[in-house]
Design a protein around this motif. Structure first.
Motif, PDB file in Angstrom:
ATOM      1  N   PRO A 182       0.795  -1.158   0.105  1.00 37.35           N
ATOM      2  CA  PRO A 182       0.179   0.115  -0.055  1.00 37.35           C
ATOM      3  C   PRO A 182       0.757   1.419  -0.055  1.00 37.35           C
ATOM      4  CG  PRO A 182      -1.055  -1.311   1.430  1.00 37.35           C
ATOM      5  CD  PRO A 182       0.391  -2.285   1.100  1.00 37.35           C
ATOM      6  N   TRP A 183       1.901   1.273   0.882  1.00 38.77           N
ATOM      7  CA  TRP A 183       2.629   2.592   0.886  1.00 38.77           C
ATOM      8  C   TRP A 183       3.321   2.633  -0.656  1.00 38.77           C
ATOM      9  CZ3 TRP A 183       3.119   7.043   2.373  1.00 38.77           C
ATOM     10  CH2 TRP A 183       4.203   7.634   2.376  1.00 38.77           C
ATOM     11  N   GLY A 184       3.959   1.641  -1.098  1.00 32.11           N
ATOM     12  CA  GLY A 184       4.624   1.755  -2.405  1.00 32.11           C
ATOM     13  C   GLY A 184       3.619   2.283  -3.480  1.00 32.11           C
ATOM     14  N   TRP A 185       2.415   1.517  -3.394  1.00 26.75           N
ATOM     15  CA  TRP A 185       1.224   2.108  -4.112  1.00 26.75           C
ATOM     16  C   TRP A 185       0.966   3.626  -4.199  1.00 26.75           C
ATOM     17  CZ3 TRP A 185      -3.783   4.083  -2.709  1.00 26.75           C
ATOM     18  CH2 TRP A 185      -4.424   3.989  -3.624  1.00 26.75           C
ATOM     19  N   PHE A 186       0.797   4.144  -3.026  1.00 26.67           N
ATOM     20  CA  PHE A 186       0.795   5.500  -2.703  1.00 26.67           C
ATOM     21  C   PHE A 186       1.897   6.408  -3.511  1.00 26.67           C
ATOM     22  CE2 PHE A 186       1.283   9.336  -0.315  1.00 26.67           C
ATOM     23  CZ  PHE A 186      -0.030   9.979  -0.278  1.00 26.67           C
ATOM     24  N   LYS A 187       3.184   5.870  -2.973  1.00 25.44           N
ATOM     25  CA  LYS A 187       4.291   6.727  -3.559  1.00 25.44           C
ATOM     26  C   LYS A 187       4.302   6.801  -5.116  1.00 25.44           C
ATOM     27  CE  LYS A 187       7.639   4.590  -1.137  1.00 25.44           C
ATOM     28  NZ  LYS A 187       9.030   4.392  -0.365  1.00 25.44           N
ATOM     29  N   ALA A 188       3.869   5.544  -5.602  1.00 21.14           N
ATOM     30  CA  ALA A 188       3.989   5.422  -7.009  1.00 21.14           C
ATOM     31  C   ALA A 188       3.032   6.361  -7.796  1.00 21.14           C
ATOM     32  CB  ALA A 188       3.904   4.238  -7.743  1.00 21.14           C
TER      33      ALA A 188
END
Length: 324
Positions: A182-188
């Motif tokens: 989820p955090w990588g999804w948000f940053k991307a």
């Protein structure tokens, strides 16, 4: 209310049928064109041509061909792309849809929040430097092409200043599934969200500000003033609710168009494997089954969004309910 909803549902089904028949006729029933050869691709073997002809029923009447196509698209979901060596197109769209939905939903949240804030504030401070500055910023956002803004964002965050503390958190271009990280999804997606939202913030804030200013002279606003209500309460509770009818109408159309593949340029610039990029690849390869599937995917979203907007009209504007 229930009858209006059922009537709108019936219209939605009829419109979807009309769109599917029209798309089928354009791509597969054009006089003088052989859909078998167009689906099998250049230099296809006689065995492949025969397989395509039998699979799609091209030696049978047009209504039967249409029924076979719709069955393969919506029921068995085994519509195959010969340009992509037998890849099934429905799973391709299923894999691409979450990327596009993630991109558009995030951008929509940003543009709705900022455009309501900017439009309302500009209307409340009409004629002041704040009003002029906000509307000028909105005009700048409308004027900037999304692909150019995306490339500039990539140049700053991926290249020149990527090693600084400000942008060192920005990941490489591409998509990270929400279910995996989820955090990588948000940053991307945070930068693509902002880039895609800039244009719509400009459009929606200017439209909302114009509607609020126009409504300030209406009878129901004057009545609210006569009752002694505060200006902020009149603006937000009475003016904003009425002005949201136009806002919701625009939002429904733009949101559906973007989810249906309209965010193509943003997806290409940021390397996101969404429906827009998939449609572009299908058009480039003249991949008719995939084109048919992506067009129907887009049409479903646009028609359903229209139906949803009509339902929201009923809730927002009593005059619409009375007219029905």
């Amino acid at each position: 209310m229930l009858m209006a909803a059922l009537r709108r549902l019936g219209q939605t089904v009829f419109v979807l049928f009309g769109i599917s028949a029209l798309v089928f006729a354009v791509f597969f029933a054009t006089p003088g064109a052989d859909p078998t050869a167009r689906i099998a691709g250049k230099n296809a073997s006689p065995q492949t041509m025969q397989k395509v002809r039998q699979e799609y029923g091209f030696d049978r009447p047009l209504p039967v061909q249409y029924a076979i196509m719709m069955k393969k698209l919506f029921i068995t979901q085994d519509l195959a792309s010969y340009a992509d060596r037998g890849e099934l197109v429905v799973p391709e769209i299923t894999r691409a849809a979450p990327v596009t939905v993630s991109l558009v939903c995030g951008a929509a949240v940003i543009w709705v929040v900022f455009s309501i804030a900017m439009g309302t504030l500009a209307a409340a401070l009409k004629g002041t430097w704040v009003d002029r500055t906000l509307m000028m910023l909105g005009l700048v956002g409308i004027s900037i092409p999304v692909f150019w803004l995306g490339q500039v964002a990539n140049l700053i965050t991926q290249n020149r200043y990527h090693d600084t503390w400000l942008f060192s958190w920005v990941p490489a271009l591409g998509y990270v599934p929400l279910t995996q990280n989820p955090w990588g999804w948000f940053k991307a997606l945070i930068i693509p969200w902002v880039v895609l939202a800039v244009l719509f913030i400009g459009v929606y804030s200017r439209v909302l500000r114009a509607d609020l200013v126009a409504l300030s002279g209406e009878d129901f606003i004057r009545t609210a003033r006569a009752k002694g209500l505060s200006p902020s309460r009149i603006l937000i509770r009475h003016g904003l609710r009425t002005a949201m009818v136009t806002f919701v109408s625009l939002f429904g159309m733009d949101f559906a168009q973007l989810v249906g593949g309209g965010a193509l340029l943003t997806e290409v610039v940021f390397g996101l494997p969404g429906v827009g990029r998939l449609t572009y690849q299908a058009l480039t390869n003249l991949d008719l089954p995939l084109i048919m599937a992506t067009v129907m995917y887009s049409a479903v979203f646009v028609v359903l969004a229209n139906a949803a907007v009509d339902m929201i009209y009923l809730l927002l504007d009593p005059r619409v309910r009375d007219a029905r």
